[in-house]
Design an enzyme around this catalytic site. Structure first.
Site, PDB file in Angstrom:
ATOM      1  N   TYR A  31      38.831  42.394  42.746  1.00 50.93           N
ATOM      2  CA  TYR A  31      38.086  41.528  43.670  1.00 50.93           C
ATOM      3  C   TYR A  31      38.287  40.066  43.332  1.00 50.93           C
ATOM      4  CZ  TYR A  31      34.519  40.436  40.164  1.00 50.93           C
ATOM      5  OH  TYR A  31      33.871  39.967  39.053  1.00 50.93           O
ATOM      6  N   ARG A  50      45.582  35.209  41.598  1.00 55.97           N
ATOM      7  CA  ARG A  50      44.976  36.065  40.571  1.00 55.97           C
ATOM      8  C   ARG A  50      44.696  37.457  41.130  1.00 55.97           C
ATOM      9  NH1 ARG A  50      39.545  34.123  37.666  1.00 55.97           N
ATOM     10  NH2 ARG A  50      38.735  34.513  39.749  1.00 55.97           N
ATOM     11  N   LYS A 146      40.771  41.298  37.092  1.00 48.99           N
ATOM     12  CA  LYS A 146      39.453  41.125  37.729  1.00 48.99           C
ATOM     13  C   LYS A 146      39.109  42.415  38.467  1.00 48.99           C
ATOM     14  CE  LYS A 146      36.769  37.542  40.112  1.00 48.99           C
ATOM     15  NZ  LYS A 146      35.666  37.409  39.184  1.00 48.99           N
ATOM     16  N   GLU A 178      33.835  35.525  26.070  1.00 47.56           N
ATOM     17  CA  GLU A 178      33.415  34.870  27.320  1.00 47.56           C
ATOM     18  C   GLU A 178      32.051  35.419  27.721  1.00 47.56           C
ATOM     19  OE1 GLU A 178      35.795  36.035  30.735  1.00 47.56           O
ATOM     20  OE2 GLU A 178      36.012  38.070  29.962  1.00 47.56           O
ATOM     21  N   LEU A 202      38.800  37.046  31.172  1.00 47.76           N
ATOM     22  CA  LEU A 202      39.356  36.788  32.491  1.00 47.76           C
ATOM     23  C   LEU A 202      39.793  35.321  32.509  1.00 47.76           C
ATOM     24  CD1 LEU A 202      39.740  37.924  35.409  1.00 47.76           C
ATOM     25  CD2 LEU A 202      37.705  36.571  35.980  1.00 47.76           C
TER      26      LEU A 202
HETATM   27  C1  LIG Z   1      34.173  38.126  33.107  1.00 55.34           C
HETATM   28  C2  LIG Z   1      34.366  36.832  33.823  1.00 55.34           C
HETATM   29  N1  LIG Z   1      34.852  35.786  33.149  1.00 55.34           N
HETATM   30  C3  LIG Z   1      35.024  34.592  33.740  1.00 55.34           C
HETATM   31  C4  LIG Z   1      34.701  34.397  35.076  1.00 55.34           C
HETATM   32  C5  LIG Z   1      34.892  33.056  35.710  1.00 55.34           C
HETATM   33  O1  LIG Z   1      36.009  33.076  36.557  1.00 55.34           O
HETATM   34  P1  LIG Z   1      36.158  32.061  37.749  1.00 55.34           P
HETATM   35  O2  LIG Z   1      36.052  30.699  37.186  1.00 55.34           O
HETATM   36  O3  LIG Z   1      37.514  32.322  38.297  1.00 55.34           O
HETATM   37  O4  LIG Z   1      35.061  32.349  38.718  1.00 55.34           O
HETATM   38  C6  LIG Z   1      34.219  35.478  35.824  1.00 55.34           C
HETATM   39  C7  LIG Z   1      33.911  35.313  37.234  1.00 55.34           C
HETATM   40  O5  LIG Z   1      33.457  36.206  37.910  1.00 55.34           O
HETATM   41  C8  LIG Z   1      34.055  36.725  35.185  1.00 55.34           C
HETATM   42  O6  LIG Z   1      33.586  37.793  35.861  1.00 55.34           O
END
Ligand SMILES: Cc1ncc(COP(=O)(O)O)c(C=O)c1O
Length: 279
Positions: A31, A50, A146, A178, A202
């Site tokens: 997603y 991505r 993701k 994270e 991620l």
């Molecule tokens: C596990 C995880 N890390 C980091 C992020 C941040 O990613 P982004 O900046 O692309 O929203 C997300 C966003 O949903 C996430 O689920």
């Protein structure tokens, strides 16, 4: 609300998905979440790239990326969201087939679902900062995908809420990876540190934007994991994500970060991020 399913824009409450959809049975899908600022789909190319990569790693044949861009634009237009802050959700699964672990026949089409909705940012938290809790990172070794399989993230985030925090930050082998749905950064002696974009996190789009802003603003940064034991020495900390943007972290578990208020580098990055989304 008008949503999108497999080639059609229809009212969301009229969408029906097969009980044999592999997204439902196996969390077999990927997603994306994209923010739209007054009709400007912020970093849409990066988000769709991505998604293409996530689907590739999962060996799911999704729709062409350009098609998904049209879908996202179509949802903003059809739901009259061009003048507001909105969020687009896109999910692609391996489609519907009788329940077996092995992939279904090649001819099984992916299920493609997307919606868009107006979105209320966490202004108060952005201003005042948030509390996070730390938890062991019990996720798999492909956090770079993701995937819609988010149970450890869901459980961690719920635990954070029940303990009065906004986010849970994961620790793997003594290092901070994270958040449950954000990336994590901390500032030590005017230098920003964040976990390298490898298989343990991620690779966030917001993280990428923030590192670009650091370069522009002359804030030195290092993509190097932060030891949990060293976090107490941080002057500032923040979590990053598409809908959160940059949230200052002012408390971790039961202790304060720095002086307990958002720090100057966090503020500078927040202002620069704001400019980037409105330019
Ligand atoms: C596990 C995880 N890390 C980091 C992020 C941040 O990613 P982004 O900046 O692309 O929203 C997300 C966003 O949903 C996430 O689920």
């Amino acid at each position: 609300m008008i949503a999108y399913i497999n080639g059609k824009f229809i009212p969301k409450d009229r969408i029906a998905i097969s009980p044999e959809d592999r997204g439902f049975l196996f969390a077999d899908g990927a997603y994306e979440v994209i923010c739209s600022y007054n009709g400007n789909l912020f970093k849409i190319d990066e988000h769709l790239e991505r998604l293409r990569r996530s689907l590739g790693e999962l060996r799911i044949e999704g729709p062409p990326i350009n098609h998904l861009r049209t879908v996202a634009e179509g949802l903003i237009e059809r739901n009259e969201l061009s003048d507001v802050h909105a969020m687009i959700y896109i999910q692609v699964t391996r489609g519907a087939a009788p329940r077996k672990h092995i992939f279904p026949e090649k001819a099984t089409p992916a299920t493609v679902y997307a919606n868009a909705s107006a979105f209320q940012p966490l202004y108060k938290e952005r201003e005042n900062g948030i509390t996070v809790i730390t938890l062991p990172d019990i996720r798999w070794d492909r956090c770079d995908i993701k995937s819609v399989a988010l149970l450890p993230n869901v459980l961690a985030c719920q635990q954070a809420k029940e303990r009065g925090a906004v986010e849970a930050v994961f620790i793997r082998n003594g290092f901070i990876t994270e958040g449950s749905h954000t990336n994590f950064c901390a500032v030590f002696d005017d230098q920003l540190f964040t976990h390298p974009a490898n298989n343990h996190i991620l690779g966030g789009i917001t993280r990428q934007v923030v590192l670009g802003l650091c370069t522009q603003l002359g804030v030195p940064f290092k993509e190097s994991p932060i030891l949990e034991n060293e976090l107490k020495n941080a002057d500032e900390a923040m979590v990053l994500g598409t809908t959160y943007e940059i949230l200052p972290v002012v408390q971790v578990d039961d202790w304060q970060v720095g002086n307990g208020t958002p720090g100057p580098i966090t503020r500078e990055l927040q202002h620069a991020y704001r400019r980037a989304t409105t330019s």
